[in-house]
Design an enzyme around this catalytic site. Sequence first.
Site, PDB file in Angstrom:
ATOM      1  N   GLY A  62      14.839 -29.940 -41.003  1.00 18.00           N
ATOM      2  CA  GLY A  62      15.568 -29.380 -42.498  1.00 18.00           C
ATOM      3  C   GLY A  62      16.122 -30.539 -43.072  1.00 18.00           C
ATOM      4  CD  GLU A  63      20.683 -34.957 -42.255  1.00 13.98           C
ATOM      5  OE1 GLU A  63      21.196 -35.577 -42.781  1.00 13.98           O
ATOM      6  OE2 GLU A  63      20.902 -34.357 -41.334  1.00 13.98           O
ATOM      7  CB  SER A  64      13.249 -34.837 -42.300  1.00 10.66           C
ATOM      8  OG  SER A  64      13.681 -35.192 -41.061  1.00 10.66           O
TER       9      SER A  64
END
Length: 140
Positions: A62-64
């Site tokens: 998700g952060e990527s």
Amino acid sequence: MTETTQTAGLEWATHRGMGALAEKMGIEFTEFGIQRSVATMPVEGNTQPVGLLHGGAYVVLGESLGSMSANLHAGPGRLAVGVDINATHTRSATSGIVTAVCTPVHLGRSMTVHEIAVDDEQGRRCSTIRITNMIKDMPA
């Protein structure tokens, strides 16, 4: 998103790179743009000891996507940096590939918020991630 816009977004993401952690985890972008980005990640190699996809792996996926999408929105000479992330895991993937779809909730001049929905191969939601990024000028 037009095919040209999608191609340009994927080229931008490929040129920039995802970072060593995302690469080690097998994350691959399949669609990339400001309004929608999609990536996949294998379950194998990213599990906790009991064989479930690690909750932290969902967050890395998700952060990527969210951070990269925020940086594309920020534009040249600007940098988006994460300031908050949260995840709610509602199902556990145990095999195959998960697919994450990232869409903006807010695209501002100084802040972005993205929601990332991660589904298993049967289309069942496994995790919902929300990330907030602050946009600032690149350091000199």
